[in-house]
Design a protein around this motif. Structure first.
Motif, PDB file in Angstrom:
ATOM      1  N   UNK A 256       0.832  -1.201   0.000  1.00  0.00           N
ATOM      2  CA  UNK A 256       0.000   0.000   0.000  1.00  0.00           C
ATOM      3  C   UNK A 256       0.871   1.257   0.000  1.00  0.00           C
ATOM      4  N   UNK A 257       1.952   1.224   0.755  1.00  0.00           N
ATOM      5  CA  UNK A 257       2.869   2.374   0.747  1.00  0.00           C
ATOM      6  C   UNK A 257       3.504   2.535  -0.635  1.00  0.00           C
ATOM      7  N   UNK A 258       3.877   1.419  -1.254  1.00  0.00           N
ATOM      8  CA  UNK A 258       4.488   1.458  -2.586  1.00  0.00           C
ATOM      9  C   UNK A 258       3.530   2.039  -3.619  1.00  0.00           C
ATOM     10  N   UNK A 259       2.274   1.614  -3.554  1.00  0.00           N
ATOM     11  CA  UNK A 259       1.288   2.062  -4.531  1.00  0.00           C
ATOM     12  C   UNK A 259       0.615   3.377  -4.131  1.00  0.00           C
ATOM     13  N   UNK A 260       0.927   3.881  -2.951  1.00  0.00           N
ATOM     14  CA  UNK A 260       0.423   5.188  -2.550  1.00  0.00           C
ATOM     15  C   UNK A 260      -0.996   5.222  -2.020  1.00  0.00           C
ATOM     16  N   UNK A 261      -1.505   4.096  -1.563  1.00  0.00           N
ATOM     17  CA  UNK A 261      -2.846   4.086  -0.992  1.00  0.00           C
ATOM     18  C   UNK A 261      -3.411   2.698  -0.932  1.00  0.00           C
ATOM     19  N   UNK A 262      -4.686   2.606  -0.556  1.00  0.00           N
ATOM     20  CA  UNK A 262      -5.324   1.295  -0.442  1.00  0.00           C
ATOM     21  C   UNK A 262      -5.274   0.512  -1.750  1.00  0.00           C
ATOM     22  N   UNK A 263      -4.999  -0.768  -1.639  1.00  0.00           N
ATOM     23  CA  UNK A 263      -4.891  -1.614  -2.827  1.00  0.00           C
ATOM     24  C   UNK A 263      -6.237  -1.774  -3.524  1.00  0.00           C
ATOM     25  N   UNK A 264      -7.321  -1.627  -2.788  1.00  0.00           N
ATOM     26  CA  UNK A 264      -8.655  -1.766  -3.379  1.00  0.00           C
ATOM     27  C   UNK A 264      -8.924  -0.683  -4.420  1.00  0.00           C
ATOM     28  N   UNK A 265      -8.227   0.422  -4.347  1.00  0.00           N
ATOM     29  CA  UNK A 265      -8.423   1.520  -5.297  1.00  0.00           C
ATOM     30  C   UNK A 265      -7.641   1.390  -6.592  1.00  0.00           C
ATOM     31  N   UNK A 266      -6.840   0.331  -6.712  1.00  0.00           N
ATOM     32  CA  UNK A 266      -6.031   0.144  -7.916  1.00  0.00           C
ATOM     33  C   UNK A 266      -6.878  -0.353  -9.083  1.00  0.00           C
ATOM     34  N   UNK A 267      -6.399  -0.128 -10.297  1.00  0.00           N
ATOM     35  CA  UNK A 267      -7.086  -0.690 -11.460  1.00  0.00           C
ATOM     36  C   UNK A 267      -6.739  -2.179 -11.591  1.00  0.00           C
ATOM     37  N   UNK A 268      -7.430  -2.860 -12.490  1.00  0.00           N
ATOM     38  CA  UNK A 268      -7.285  -4.308 -12.633  1.00  0.00           C
ATOM     39  C   UNK A 268      -5.851  -4.717 -12.916  1.00  0.00           C
ATOM     40  N   UNK A 269      -5.193  -4.031 -13.815  1.00  0.00           N
ATOM     41  CA  UNK A 269      -3.814  -4.379 -14.181  1.00  0.00           C
ATOM     42  C   UNK A 269      -2.875  -4.274 -12.975  1.00  0.00           C
ATOM     43  N   UNK A 270      -3.043  -3.226 -12.189  1.00  0.00           N
ATOM     44  CA  UNK A 270      -2.205  -3.054 -10.999  1.00  0.00           C
ATOM     45  C   UNK A 270      -2.503  -4.144  -9.973  1.00  0.00           C
ATOM     46  N   UNK A 271      -3.783  -4.508  -9.821  1.00  0.00           N
ATOM     47  CA  UNK A 271      -4.135  -5.580  -8.890  1.00  0.00           C
ATOM     48  C   UNK A 271      -3.518  -6.901  -9.335  1.00  0.00           C
ATOM     49  N   UNK A 272      -3.489  -7.146 -10.629  1.00  0.00           N
ATOM     50  CA  UNK A 272      -2.854  -8.362 -11.140  1.00  0.00           C
ATOM     51  C   UNK A 272      -1.362  -8.341 -10.822  1.00  0.00           C
ATOM     52  N   UNK A 273      -0.748  -7.194 -10.926  1.00  0.00           N
ATOM     53  CA  UNK A 273       0.668  -7.052 -10.591  1.00  0.00           C
ATOM     54  C   UNK A 273       0.897  -7.331  -9.104  1.00  0.00           C
ATOM     55  N   UNK A 274       0.005  -6.833  -8.265  1.00  0.00           N
ATOM     56  CA  UNK A 274       0.102  -7.083  -6.831  1.00  0.00           C
ATOM     57  C   UNK A 274       0.022  -8.585  -6.559  1.00  0.00           C
ATOM     58  N   UNK A 275      -0.924  -9.265  -7.207  1.00  0.00           N
ATOM     59  CA  UNK A 275      -1.077 -10.707  -7.008  1.00  0.00           C
ATOM     60  C   UNK A 275       0.184 -11.446  -7.451  1.00  0.00           C
ATOM     61  N   UNK A 276       0.783 -11.042  -8.561  1.00  0.00           N
ATOM     62  CA  UNK A 276       2.034 -11.676  -9.021  1.00  0.00           C
ATOM     63  C   UNK A 276       3.132 -11.516  -7.970  1.00  0.00           C
ATOM     64  N   UNK A 277       3.250 -10.301  -7.451  1.00  0.00           N
ATOM     65  CA  UNK A 277       4.276 -10.031  -6.446  1.00  0.00           C
ATOM     66  C   UNK A 277       4.028 -10.858  -5.190  1.00  0.00           C
ATOM     67  N   UNK A 278       2.773 -10.899  -4.753  1.00  0.00           N
ATOM     68  CA  UNK A 278       2.442 -11.663  -3.552  1.00  0.00           C
ATOM     69  C   UNK A 278       2.671 -13.156  -3.748  1.00  0.00           C
ATOM     70  N   UNK A 279       2.366 -13.646  -4.934  1.00  0.00           N
ATOM     71  CA  UNK A 279       2.611 -15.061  -5.200  1.00  0.00           C
ATOM     72  C   UNK A 279       4.109 -15.356  -5.121  1.00  0.00           C
ATOM     73  N   UNK A 280       4.925 -14.472  -5.681  1.00  0.00           N
ATOM     74  CA  UNK A 280       6.376 -14.667  -5.642  1.00  0.00           C
ATOM     75  C   UNK A 280       6.901 -14.656  -4.210  1.00  0.00           C
ATOM     76  N   UNK A 281       6.223 -13.931  -3.334  1.00  0.00           N
ATOM     77  CA  UNK A 281       6.637 -13.858  -1.930  1.00  0.00           C
ATOM     78  C   UNK A 281       6.021 -14.950  -1.067  1.00  0.00           C
ATOM     79  N   UNK A 282       5.236 -15.825  -1.671  1.00  0.00           N
ATOM     80  CA  UNK A 282       4.667 -16.945  -0.936  1.00  0.00           C
ATOM     81  C   UNK A 282       3.415 -16.626  -0.144  1.00  0.00           C
TER      82      UNK A 282
END
Length: 103
Positions: free
Chosen positions: A45-71
């Motif tokens: 949330x700090x990286x993206x500058x606010x709540x993750x729920x406010x991101x667009x679909x593409x950014x949310x997909x990027x978040x999921x990729x990052x989270x998957x890589x982190x386990x």
């Protein structure tokens, strides 16, 4: 990731005790994995500058990729926790994960 330093005398069986020259000097109490996921989500949330729920679909997909890589999805209720943070359903998170595997 939220680890805590504790005196060796207060160490619990699941703490990591560190030794120096054969003497136990410090214990590290690691957080529960679910707490670590909360820390990761807060950092994102700090990286993206606010709540993750406010991101667009593409950014949310990027978040999921990052989270998957982190386990993040190995943690019990990880999908539910991430879905809640992103403001989407569990089904949507699974779709994002499956999309990545198909690509």
């Amino acid at each position: 990731m939220g680890a805590e330093l504790v005196d060796v005398g207060r160490a619990r069986p699941d703490d990591v005790v560190l030794a120096w020259e054969g003497q136990d000097v410090l214990a590290v109490r690691l957080p529960q994995l679910s707490e670590s996921l909360d820390h990761i989500l807060s950092a994102m949330e700090r990286t993206y500058g606010g709540p993750l729920a406010g991101l667009d679909r593409r950014a949310k997909q990027s978040v999921v990729r990052t989270l998957e890589a982190r386990g993040a999805f190995a943690v019990r209720h990880g999908v539910e926790t991430v879905a809640s943070a992103l403001g989407v359903s569990r089904f949507t998170v699974y779709n994002y994960l499956n999309r990545e595997k198909g690509a």
